[in-house]
Design a protein around this motif. Sequence first.
Motif, PDB file in Angstrom:
ATOM      1  N   ILE A 104     -20.361   0.382 -45.682  1.00  0.00           N
ATOM      2  CA  ILE A 104     -20.975   1.538 -46.343  1.00  0.00           C
ATOM      3  C   ILE A 104     -22.389   1.817 -45.844  1.00  0.00           C
ATOM      4  O   ILE A 104     -22.947   2.886 -46.114  1.00  0.00           O
ATOM      5  CB  ILE A 104     -20.995   1.356 -47.874  1.00  0.00           C
ATOM      6  CG1 ILE A 104     -21.720   0.063 -48.268  1.00  0.00           C
ATOM      7  CG2 ILE A 104     -19.577   1.363 -48.437  1.00  0.00           C
ATOM      8  CD1 ILE A 104     -21.850  -0.130 -49.779  1.00  0.00           C
ATOM      9  N   TYR A 105     -22.958   0.868 -45.096  1.00  0.00           N
ATOM     10  CA  TYR A 105     -24.311   1.001 -44.547  1.00  0.00           C
ATOM     11  C   TYR A 105     -24.340   0.174 -43.260  1.00  0.00           C
ATOM     12  O   TYR A 105     -24.444  -1.055 -43.328  1.00  0.00           O
ATOM     13  CB  TYR A 105     -25.339   0.504 -45.570  1.00  0.00           C
ATOM     14  CG  TYR A 105     -26.763   0.483 -45.063  1.00  0.00           C
ATOM     15  CD1 TYR A 105     -27.451   1.671 -44.830  1.00  0.00           C
ATOM     16  CD2 TYR A 105     -27.416  -0.725 -44.832  1.00  0.00           C
ATOM     17  CE1 TYR A 105     -28.762   1.651 -44.373  1.00  0.00           C
ATOM     18  CE2 TYR A 105     -28.723  -0.751 -44.387  1.00  0.00           C
ATOM     19  CZ  TYR A 105     -29.398   0.437 -44.149  1.00  0.00           C
ATOM     20  OH  TYR A 105     -30.694   0.418 -43.696  1.00  0.00           O
ATOM     21  N   ILE A 136     -33.045   0.518 -37.441  1.00  0.00           N
ATOM     22  CA  ILE A 136     -32.387   0.762 -38.720  1.00  0.00           C
ATOM     23  C   ILE A 136     -33.199   1.751 -39.543  1.00  0.00           C
ATOM     24  O   ILE A 136     -34.409   1.912 -39.342  1.00  0.00           O
ATOM     25  CB  ILE A 136     -32.138  -0.535 -39.522  1.00  0.00           C
ATOM     26  CG1 ILE A 136     -33.457  -1.121 -40.068  1.00  0.00           C
ATOM     27  CG2 ILE A 136     -31.399  -1.565 -38.681  1.00  0.00           C
ATOM     28  CD1 ILE A 136     -33.249  -2.284 -41.021  1.00  0.00           C
ATOM     29  N   PHE A 137     -32.529   2.405 -40.501  1.00  0.00           N
ATOM     30  CA  PHE A 137     -33.142   3.436 -41.324  1.00  0.00           C
ATOM     31  C   PHE A 137     -32.781   3.180 -42.790  1.00  0.00           C
ATOM     32  O   PHE A 137     -31.640   2.840 -43.103  1.00  0.00           O
ATOM     33  CB  PHE A 137     -32.644   4.826 -40.903  1.00  0.00           C
ATOM     34  CG  PHE A 137     -32.937   5.168 -39.472  1.00  0.00           C
ATOM     35  CD1 PHE A 137     -34.131   5.773 -39.122  1.00  0.00           C
ATOM     36  CD2 PHE A 137     -32.014   4.853 -38.478  1.00  0.00           C
ATOM     37  CE1 PHE A 137     -34.408   6.081 -37.807  1.00  0.00           C
ATOM     38  CE2 PHE A 137     -32.281   5.164 -37.155  1.00  0.00           C
ATOM     39  CZ  PHE A 137     -33.489   5.774 -36.814  1.00  0.00           C
ATOM     40  N   GLU A 266     -28.377  13.610 -40.726  1.00  0.00           N
ATOM     41  CA  GLU A 266     -27.997  12.208 -40.731  1.00  0.00           C
ATOM     42  C   GLU A 266     -29.015  11.398 -41.528  1.00  0.00           C
ATOM     43  O   GLU A 266     -30.080  11.902 -41.918  1.00  0.00           O
ATOM     44  CB  GLU A 266     -27.896  11.686 -39.299  1.00  0.00           C
ATOM     45  CG  GLU A 266     -26.762  12.314 -38.510  1.00  0.00           C
ATOM     46  CD  GLU A 266     -26.211  11.391 -37.436  1.00  0.00           C
ATOM     47  OE1 GLU A 266     -26.885  10.401 -37.072  1.00  0.00           O
ATOM     48  OE2 GLU A 266     -25.068  11.640 -36.981  1.00  0.00           O
ATOM     49  N   LEU A 267     -28.693  10.121 -41.756  1.00  0.00           N
ATOM     50  CA  LEU A 267     -29.581   9.248 -42.511  1.00  0.00           C
ATOM     51  C   LEU A 267     -30.977   9.241 -41.911  1.00  0.00           C
ATOM     52  O   LEU A 267     -31.989   9.296 -42.629  1.00  0.00           O
ATOM     53  CB  LEU A 267     -29.002   7.826 -42.557  1.00  0.00           C
ATOM     54  CG  LEU A 267     -29.842   6.776 -43.282  1.00  0.00           C
ATOM     55  CD1 LEU A 267     -29.959   7.096 -44.769  1.00  0.00           C
ATOM     56  CD2 LEU A 267     -29.237   5.377 -43.097  1.00  0.00           C
ATOM     57  N   LYS A 268     -31.074   9.196 -40.598  1.00  0.00           N
ATOM     58  CA  LYS A 268     -32.375   9.124 -39.929  1.00  0.00           C
ATOM     59  C   LYS A 268     -33.208  10.391 -40.139  1.00  0.00           C
ATOM     60  O   LYS A 268     -34.423  10.377 -39.916  1.00  0.00           O
ATOM     61  CB  LYS A 268     -32.186   8.875 -38.442  1.00  0.00           C
ATOM     62  CG  LYS A 268     -31.459   9.970 -37.676  1.00  0.00           C
ATOM     63  CD  LYS A 268     -31.272   9.599 -36.220  1.00  0.00           C
ATOM     64  CE  LYS A 268     -30.477  10.660 -35.457  1.00  0.00           C
ATOM     65  NZ  LYS A 268     -31.172  11.956 -35.411  1.00  0.00           N
ATOM     66  N   SER A 275     -38.080   3.689 -40.777  1.00  0.00           N
ATOM     67  CA  SER A 275     -37.385   3.200 -39.592  1.00  0.00           C
ATOM     68  C   SER A 275     -38.036   1.902 -39.130  1.00  0.00           C
ATOM     69  O   SER A 275     -39.257   1.750 -39.189  1.00  0.00           O
ATOM     70  CB  SER A 275     -37.414   4.232 -38.467  1.00  0.00           C
ATOM     71  OG  SER A 275     -38.736   4.477 -38.032  1.00  0.00           O
ATOM     72  N   LEU A 276     -37.189   0.967 -38.701  1.00  0.00           N
ATOM     73  CA  LEU A 276     -37.665  -0.317 -38.182  1.00  0.00           C
ATOM     74  C   LEU A 276     -36.953  -0.620 -36.876  1.00  0.00           C
ATOM     75  O   LEU A 276     -35.730  -0.526 -36.795  1.00  0.00           O
ATOM     76  CB  LEU A 276     -37.381  -1.459 -39.166  1.00  0.00           C
ATOM     77  CG  LEU A 276     -38.149  -1.540 -40.473  1.00  0.00           C
ATOM     78  CD1 LEU A 276     -37.693  -2.769 -41.265  1.00  0.00           C
ATOM     79  CD2 LEU A 276     -39.650  -1.598 -40.228  1.00  0.00           C
ATOM     80  N   ASN A 277     -37.723  -1.012 -35.887  1.00  0.00           N
ATOM     81  CA  ASN A 277     -37.135  -1.514 -34.655  1.00  0.00           C
ATOM     82  C   ASN A 277     -36.680  -2.955 -34.856  1.00  0.00           C
ATOM     83  O   ASN A 277     -37.117  -3.633 -35.811  1.00  0.00           O
ATOM     84  CB  ASN A 277     -38.152  -1.433 -33.519  1.00  0.00           C
ATOM     85  CG  ASN A 277     -38.420  -0.007 -33.093  1.00  0.00           C
ATOM     86  OD1 ASN A 277     -37.505   0.807 -32.991  1.00  0.00           O
ATOM     87  ND2 ASN A 277     -39.682   0.305 -32.841  1.00  0.00           N
ATOM     88  N   PRO A 278     -35.811  -3.459 -33.989  1.00  0.00           N
ATOM     89  CA  PRO A 278     -35.368  -4.855 -34.126  1.00  0.00           C
ATOM     90  C   PRO A 278     -36.548  -5.818 -34.219  1.00  0.00           C
ATOM     91  O   PRO A 278     -37.509  -5.719 -33.464  1.00  0.00           O
ATOM     92  CB  PRO A 278     -34.567  -5.073 -32.844  1.00  0.00           C
ATOM     93  CG  PRO A 278     -34.038  -3.721 -32.499  1.00  0.00           C
ATOM     94  CD  PRO A 278     -35.132  -2.762 -32.880  1.00  0.00           C
TER      95      PRO A 278
END
Length: 291
Positions: A104-105, A136-137, A266-268, A275-278
Amino acid sequence: MITTLKSSTATAQIKSIGAELISFKKEENGVEYIWNGDAAYWPGHSPVLFPIVCAVNNGEIRVDGKSYPLKNHGFVRHNEFELVEASESRAIYRHTYNETTLAIYPYKFDLYITYTLEGNKLEIDYRVNNIDEQEIFFQLGTHPAFNCPLEEGGHIQDYYLEFEQKETLERLFMNKSNQLVSGKSEVILENEQILPLSYEMFEEGALVFRNINSQRVALKSKESTKSVVLSYENFPYMGLWQPKNAPFICVEPWHGIADADNFTGELKDKEMIISLNPGESFKSSLTIEVN
């Protein structure tokens, strides 16, 4: 499982489902400041909102062209957290992704919630870690419900919110699906610090505000010395909510907001998306002081 924190002047209780605060009392007077969860009005106490705040259109988010079903306020409030550390005055909870959440995510994350009780102050720290291999968002919100009135014989008309700074608050309206109503707003406070409370102000649902300048707001009464003070960091939006004639009010600092009823992105693309980078982390905090 319920964990109890104690200080010299107060106790707090957190349940492992949702890592949700369910009680906060001062020892000297035994007054309960957190709503008891009576389902006749609302079964919550102080849920954590992740990875969305409020509702998304059609009950789904879109990521890279694919749709995922996601209910109001996200899923962690219903899920079991791991208690990774506990002492008399501190508890750390962790929720990580799993196969169910990925359906779902579609992101891999760790969400840590740390409760620290010192005197009559309870600090709640939130940290989201991106443990995915992609950006990720998400959104993150709080939803604490405070008894109002705080003692027998009081009335909601006695109560008001006192902001740290003068605020001009433009109310955004929500529809029955918990989405923003496009093009509808109303200025309800103009360069003032005091917002009087009443049942009537919630007749059209929750009140939502963008860009609160204050980092501190207090729930106070003209007829009582008892109060609740909220201090918060990295939560620039706020919601206020109360079911019809309920004996509590939710004061909800957010880093996020509902979809507008005409949103198709979209979610973003959501407003106030994080937002987060790895390997990166997001942090925010909420401190509740009872007096």
